[in-house]
Design a protein around this motif. Structure first.
Motif, PDB file in Angstrom:
ATOM      1  N   GLN A   9       1.187  -1.058   0.067  1.00 49.27           N
ATOM      2  CA  GLN A   9       0.086  -0.201  -0.469  1.00 49.27           C
ATOM      3  C   GLN A   9       1.351   1.024  -0.051  1.00 49.27           C
ATOM      4  O   GLN A   9       0.277   2.433  -0.831  1.00 49.27           O
ATOM      5  CB  GLN A   9      -1.170   0.047   1.277  1.00 49.27           C
ATOM      6  CG  GLN A   9      -2.553  -0.954   0.955  1.00 49.27           C
ATOM      7  CD  GLN A   9      -3.389  -0.622   2.069  1.00 49.27           C
ATOM      8  OE1 GLN A   9      -2.548  -0.644   3.369  1.00 49.27           O
ATOM      9  NE2 GLN A   9      -4.837  -1.140   1.770  1.00 49.27           N
ATOM     10  N   LYS A  10       1.837   1.362   0.781  1.00 48.99           N
ATOM     11  CA  LYS A  10       2.517   2.652   0.517  1.00 48.99           C
ATOM     12  C   LYS A  10       3.553   2.841  -0.800  1.00 48.99           C
ATOM     13  O   LYS A  10       3.526   3.609  -1.111  1.00 48.99           O
ATOM     14  CB  LYS A  10       3.710   2.144   1.619  1.00 48.99           C
ATOM     15  CG  LYS A  10       3.630   1.992   2.970  1.00 48.99           C
ATOM     16  CD  LYS A  10       4.918   1.774   4.768  1.00 48.99           C
ATOM     17  CE  LYS A  10       4.276   1.852   5.533  1.00 48.99           C
ATOM     18  NZ  LYS A  10       5.027   2.030   6.969  1.00 48.99           N
ATOM     19  N   PHE A  11       4.208   1.659  -1.016  1.00 55.20           N
ATOM     20  CA  PHE A  11       4.719   1.981  -2.801  1.00 55.20           C
ATOM     21  C   PHE A  11       3.336   2.605  -3.597  1.00 55.20           C
ATOM     22  O   PHE A  11       3.986   3.000  -4.801  1.00 55.20           O
ATOM     23  CB  PHE A  11       4.820   0.789  -3.039  1.00 55.20           C
ATOM     24  CG  PHE A  11       6.004   0.153  -2.308  1.00 55.20           C
ATOM     25  CD1 PHE A  11       7.257   0.994  -1.466  1.00 55.20           C
ATOM     26  CD2 PHE A  11       6.624  -1.511  -1.905  1.00 55.20           C
ATOM     27  CE1 PHE A  11       8.257  -0.069  -1.358  1.00 55.20           C
ATOM     28  CE2 PHE A  11       7.462  -2.500  -1.503  1.00 55.20           C
ATOM     29  CZ  PHE A  11       8.498  -1.010  -1.287  1.00 55.20           C
ATOM     30  N   GLY A  12       2.153   1.754  -3.854  1.00 51.22           N
ATOM     31  CA  GLY A  12       0.899   2.226  -4.040  1.00 51.22           C
ATOM     32  C   GLY A  12       0.907   3.789  -3.711  1.00 51.22           C
ATOM     33  O   GLY A  12       0.267   4.415  -5.060  1.00 51.22           O
ATOM     34  N   LYS A  13       1.010   4.349  -2.664  1.00 49.67           N
ATOM     35  CA  LYS A  13       1.327   5.878  -2.466  1.00 49.67           C
ATOM     36  C   LYS A  13       1.827   6.409  -2.845  1.00 49.67           C
ATOM     37  O   LYS A  13       1.512   7.202  -3.770  1.00 49.67           O
ATOM     38  CB  LYS A  13       0.550   5.604  -0.584  1.00 49.67           C
ATOM     39  CG  LYS A  13       0.817   7.575  -0.243  1.00 49.67           C
ATOM     40  CD  LYS A  13      -0.038   7.321   1.121  1.00 49.67           C
ATOM     41  CE  LYS A  13       0.024   8.708   0.868  1.00 49.67           C
ATOM     42  NZ  LYS A  13       0.795   9.864   0.872  1.00 49.67           N
ATOM     43  N   GLN A  14       3.401   5.755  -2.526  1.00 51.81           N
ATOM     44  CA  GLN A  14       3.697   6.463  -3.138  1.00 51.81           C
ATOM     45  C   GLN A  14       4.441   6.929  -4.738  1.00 51.81           C
ATOM     46  O   GLN A  14       4.364   7.511  -5.303  1.00 51.81           O
ATOM     47  CB  GLN A  14       5.678   6.133  -2.756  1.00 51.81           C
ATOM     48  CG  GLN A  14       6.014   5.787  -1.208  1.00 51.81           C
ATOM     49  CD  GLN A  14       6.625   5.059  -1.112  1.00 51.81           C
ATOM     50  OE1 GLN A  14       7.315   4.242  -2.105  1.00 51.81           O
ATOM     51  NE2 GLN A  14       7.401   5.502   0.447  1.00 51.81           N
ATOM     52  N   GLY A  15       3.639   5.537  -5.507  1.00 53.72           N
ATOM     53  CA  GLY A  15       3.363   5.981  -7.058  1.00 53.72           C
ATOM     54  C   GLY A  15       2.457   6.956  -7.111  1.00 53.72           C
ATOM     55  O   GLY A  15       3.059   7.962  -8.205  1.00 53.72           O
ATOM     56  N   VAL A 108      11.921   2.116  -3.449  1.00 53.77           N
ATOM     57  CA  VAL A 108      11.840   0.779  -4.260  1.00 53.77           C
ATOM     58  C   VAL A 108      12.989   0.386  -3.691  1.00 53.77           C
ATOM     59  O   VAL A 108      12.563  -1.110  -3.205  1.00 53.77           O
ATOM     60  CB  VAL A 108      11.219   1.111  -4.935  1.00 53.77           C
ATOM     61  CG1 VAL A 108      11.107  -0.646  -5.241  1.00 53.77           C
ATOM     62  CG2 VAL A 108       9.520   1.738  -4.945  1.00 53.77           C
ATOM     63  N   SER A 109      13.790   1.201  -4.423  1.00 54.12           N
ATOM     64  CA  SER A 109      15.264   0.231  -4.262  1.00 54.12           C
ATOM     65  C   SER A 109      15.760  -0.499  -3.177  1.00 54.12           C
ATOM     66  O   SER A 109      16.426  -1.297  -2.551  1.00 54.12           O
ATOM     67  CB  SER A 109      16.294   1.064  -5.164  1.00 54.12           C
ATOM     68  OG  SER A 109      15.964   1.503  -6.915  1.00 54.12           O
TER      69      SER A 109
END
Length: 114
Positions: A9-15, A108-109
């Motif tokens: 979810q965090k990655f989705g929000k960051q994207g 992400v990396s």
């Protein structure tokens, strides 16, 4: 399992945040470019009108050639200056548009590396 879902979810929000920032940067950049092009067009129209008025008023061939030569020189210099400004605006636009994506990829990396 919930920790992975939260990370996803965090990655989705960051994207999404990166995409919105990217869109905002591109909008501002294209607005600046459009303003620059409109300003150049207005100035060029005024210069064309002034050169035509000068050309109509000349009485000799030498003067006509001088007016046309001066107009061509000023037009070329104005065009070079204009394209330089627009090129710089496109360069700035690209740099600003890529920044949010660079940040998201770096995050992400870093997360994947740990």
């Amino acid at each position: 399992m919930f920790a992975q879902f939260e990370d996803f979810q965090k990655f989705g929000k960051q994207g999404l945040d990166a995409t919105l920032k990217n869109f905002g940067a591109r909008s501002k950049g294209f607005e600046a470019i459009a303003g620059q092009i409109a300003d150049y067009s207005k100035k060029q129209f005024e210069a064309n009108s002034a050169a035509f008025e000068k050309l109509v008023g000349v009485k000799t061939l030498d003067k006509a050639i001088a007016v046309q030569t001066d107009f061509a020189k000023q037009s070329f210099e104005g065009f070079v200056a204009h394209t330089t400004k627009v090129g710089q605006l496109f360069s700035d636009l690209t740099k600003e548009a890529v920044k949010p994506m660079e940040t998201a990829v770096a995050q992400v990396s870093a997360k994947v590396a740990t």
